[in-house]
Design a protein around this motif. Structure first.
Motif, PDB file in Angstrom:
ATOM      1  N   ALA A 207       0.837  -1.210   0.000  1.00  0.00           N
ATOM      2  CA  ALA A 207       0.000   0.000   0.000  1.00  0.00           C
ATOM      3  C   ALA A 207       0.870   1.257   0.000  1.00  0.00           C
ATOM      4  O   ALA A 207       0.576   2.233  -0.703  1.00  0.00           O
ATOM      5  N   GLU A 211       1.094   4.209  -2.894  1.00  0.00           N
ATOM      6  CA  GLU A 211       0.818   5.618  -2.621  1.00  0.00           C
ATOM      7  C   GLU A 211       1.997   6.506  -3.008  1.00  0.00           C
ATOM      8  O   GLU A 211       1.827   7.596  -3.542  1.00  0.00           O
ATOM      9  N   ILE A 226      -6.070  -3.520  -2.888  1.00  0.00           N
ATOM     10  CA  ILE A 226      -5.515  -2.255  -2.393  1.00  0.00           C
ATOM     11  C   ILE A 226      -5.936  -1.105  -3.293  1.00  0.00           C
ATOM     12  O   ILE A 226      -6.333  -0.031  -2.822  1.00  0.00           O
ATOM     13  N   ALA A 227      -5.855  -1.327  -4.611  1.00  0.00           N
ATOM     14  CA  ALA A 227      -6.233  -0.272  -5.560  1.00  0.00           C
ATOM     15  C   ALA A 227      -7.703   0.100  -5.416  1.00  0.00           C
ATOM     16  O   ALA A 227      -8.069   1.284  -5.411  1.00  0.00           O
ATOM     17  N   ASN A 229      -9.517  -0.264  -2.783  1.00  0.00           N
ATOM     18  CA  ASN A 229      -9.723   0.358  -1.481  1.00  0.00           C
ATOM     19  C   ASN A 229      -9.205   1.796  -1.447  1.00  0.00           C
ATOM     20  O   ASN A 229      -9.737   2.635  -0.710  1.00  0.00           O
ATOM     21  N   GLN A 230      -8.189   2.080  -2.226  1.00  0.00           N
ATOM     22  CA  GLN A 230      -7.697   3.455  -2.295  1.00  0.00           C
ATOM     23  C   GLN A 230      -8.731   4.380  -2.923  1.00  0.00           C
ATOM     24  O   GLN A 230      -8.751   5.578  -2.646  1.00  0.00           O
ATOM     25  N   GLU A 231      -9.606   3.797  -3.749  1.00  0.00           N
ATOM     26  CA  GLU A 231     -10.675   4.591  -4.361  1.00  0.00           C
ATOM     27  C   GLU A 231     -11.868   4.762  -3.418  1.00  0.00           C
ATOM     28  O   GLU A 231     -12.418   5.854  -3.290  1.00  0.00           O
ATOM     29  N   ARG A 233     -12.047   3.441   0.055  1.00  0.00           N
ATOM     30  CA  ARG A 233     -11.685   3.541   1.467  1.00  0.00           C
ATOM     31  C   ARG A 233     -12.723   2.878   2.375  1.00  0.00           C
ATOM     32  O   ARG A 233     -13.188   3.462   3.342  1.00  0.00           O
ATOM     33  N   GLU A 237      -6.183  -1.563   6.423  1.00  0.00           N
ATOM     34  CA  GLU A 237      -5.156  -2.489   5.948  1.00  0.00           C
ATOM     35  C   GLU A 237      -5.242  -3.831   6.658  1.00  0.00           C
ATOM     36  O   GLU A 237      -4.995  -4.884   6.056  1.00  0.00           O
TER      37      GLU A 237
END
Length: 412
Positions: A207, A211, A226-227, A229-231, A233, A237
């Motif tokens: 992660a 970033e 992860i990708a 979830n970055q969008e 949230r 983790e």
């Protein structure tokens, strides 16, 4: 409608012993012929209701008024667990109820669609071929578990998730301890903590790299989750790490066990083996029958009722602990005639080896692809394969939550 048996009814000890290593306990047939619910006592000393009939198992697993929350005071643990260990095991996908389960499963379901797993066929085929080649170049007899079953299952799930296959010794040893009924709670906690720590560090590193670089975290499950979830949230983790723990610890052990037991079944039933040798197109159906027959996850459903629930002509009361046996259901002769017979002419697509309801195994499509490729390839490349020891002398995993074989000596 009547209530379950009264508290003074003598409970049966669970798990129940097998009289034959390749069949579920004989007591299951007796229980299916009796009342819909049977009282059992677990090794932890807790009592629960056992469900064994196919119809009742399927309906109960699909019922929305049950919980898999390990923190529920009445949860049917097999071993007495500390609060800390309960919290740790409760972080997995299989322990969550909606809406948390829904949010997490949506992140991972696209990784295991039929289309996605079919795309993995060439890579799975290469992994299987490579390990068979190494086995053929080695000594005879060979241990099929170490030569093929475990490494194939481990490498496939490692590559899909995105963790280094070189680190397999860590999670294989940890999963073995966590899956054993003979492990104490502190042994399970220690093994689980090591694996959780490894995955937490791995997810955090990926992660952070994503970033800092602004690039995709990688072409694997961890990277794509992860990708996503970055969008959105929606996950922490540690949630992603817990998801990977569930997939990693279950993904390699389950498939490896079905490969080993399935190989024994095929070698002990040469007329059935001959059908898929003559027509590999029949192997997908054969895999369903092998999954039904082996039913390695027993029990596959530990639940607590959150409301009164009808089971046949009885009622499970709110707060009662329930153990569901898909192995017993898969040998229900009212659904599968002559269940002891391995029959590739049988339509076993509705077998319950992967469970049922929202907690049905998310990786079932991948497991089917692996099993089909392994059985077709193994017997095509080694047509003279045979057991190097009688079945009764094999070392079966009687003390494990996932049934299987410790070692499988074969020759050719």
């Amino acid at each position: 409608m009547v209530n379950p048996p009264t508290d003074d009814a003598r409970p049966r000890s669970f798990p129940m012993p097998r009289s034959c290593p390749m069949r579920p306990p004989d007591q299951y047939a007796e229980l299916r012929a009796g009342a819909p619910l049977a009282k059992i006592t677990l090794p932890s000393g807790r009592t629960a209701w056992l469900i064994t009939r196919y119809e009742h198992v399927r309906r109960f697993l699909a019922n929305g008024n049950v919980t898999t929350n390990r923190l529920h005071p009445n949860f049917p643990f097999f071993l007495p667990l500390s609060r800390k260990l309960r919290e740790d095991v409760n972080a997995s996908l299989m322990s969550l109820d909606p809406p948390e389960h829904t949010a997490l499963s949506r992140m991972v379901i696209p990784e295991f669609t039929h289309k996605r797993t079919q795309e993995l066929r060439p890579r799975v085929q290469k992994i299987v071929d490579d390990h068979i080649t190494v086995m053929l170049d080695g000594d005879r007899p060979a241990d099929l578990v170490e030569a093929l079953c475990r490494p194939v299952a481990s490498q496939v799930i490692c590559e899909l998730i995105g963790v280094p296959y070189d680190d397999r010794e860590l999670f294989q040893s940890a999963s073995k301890v966590m899956a054993s009924r003979n492990s104490s709670w502190d042994e399970r906690w220690e093994s689980g903590a090591k694996l959780r720590g490894y995955l937490s560090d791995f997810v955090a590193t990926k992660a952070k790299e994503a970033e800092e670089s602004g690039a995709a975290p990688g072409d694997h499950l961890i990277g794509r989750v992860i990708a996503k979830n970055q969008e959105k949230r929606v996950l922490q983790e540690e949630d992603i790490a817990a998801l990977c723990l569930s997939l990693l610890s279950a993904g390699h052990e389950t498939t490896a066990n079905v490969i080993s037991l399935g190989t024994v079944l095929l070698l002990e039933n040469p007329e059935q083996l001959a059908t898929i040798r003559a027509d590999p197109g029949r192997t997908p159906g054969a895999v369903e029958e092998i999954l039904r027959h082996t039913s390695i996850t027993d029990p596959s459903g530990l639940r607590v009722a959150q409301a009164d629930i009808e089971v046949g002509d009885m009622v499970v009361k709110k707060g009662d602990a329930v153990v569901v046996s898909t192995a017993a259901a898969n040998w229900d002769d009212s659904v599968f005639a002559q269940p002891e017979k391995l029959d590739f002419d049988r339509d076993a697509r509705h077998q319950l080896a992967f469970g049922h309801g929202i907690h049905r195994c998310v990786a079932q499509n991948l497991a089917r692809v692996e099993l089909e490729i392994v059985f077709n390839t193994l017997f095509a490349r080694i047509p003279g394969l045979r057991l190097a020891a009688p079945v009764e002398e094999l070392s079966f995993k009687d003390g494990a939550l996932l049934y299987g074989i410790h070692t499988l000596p074969v020759t050719w």
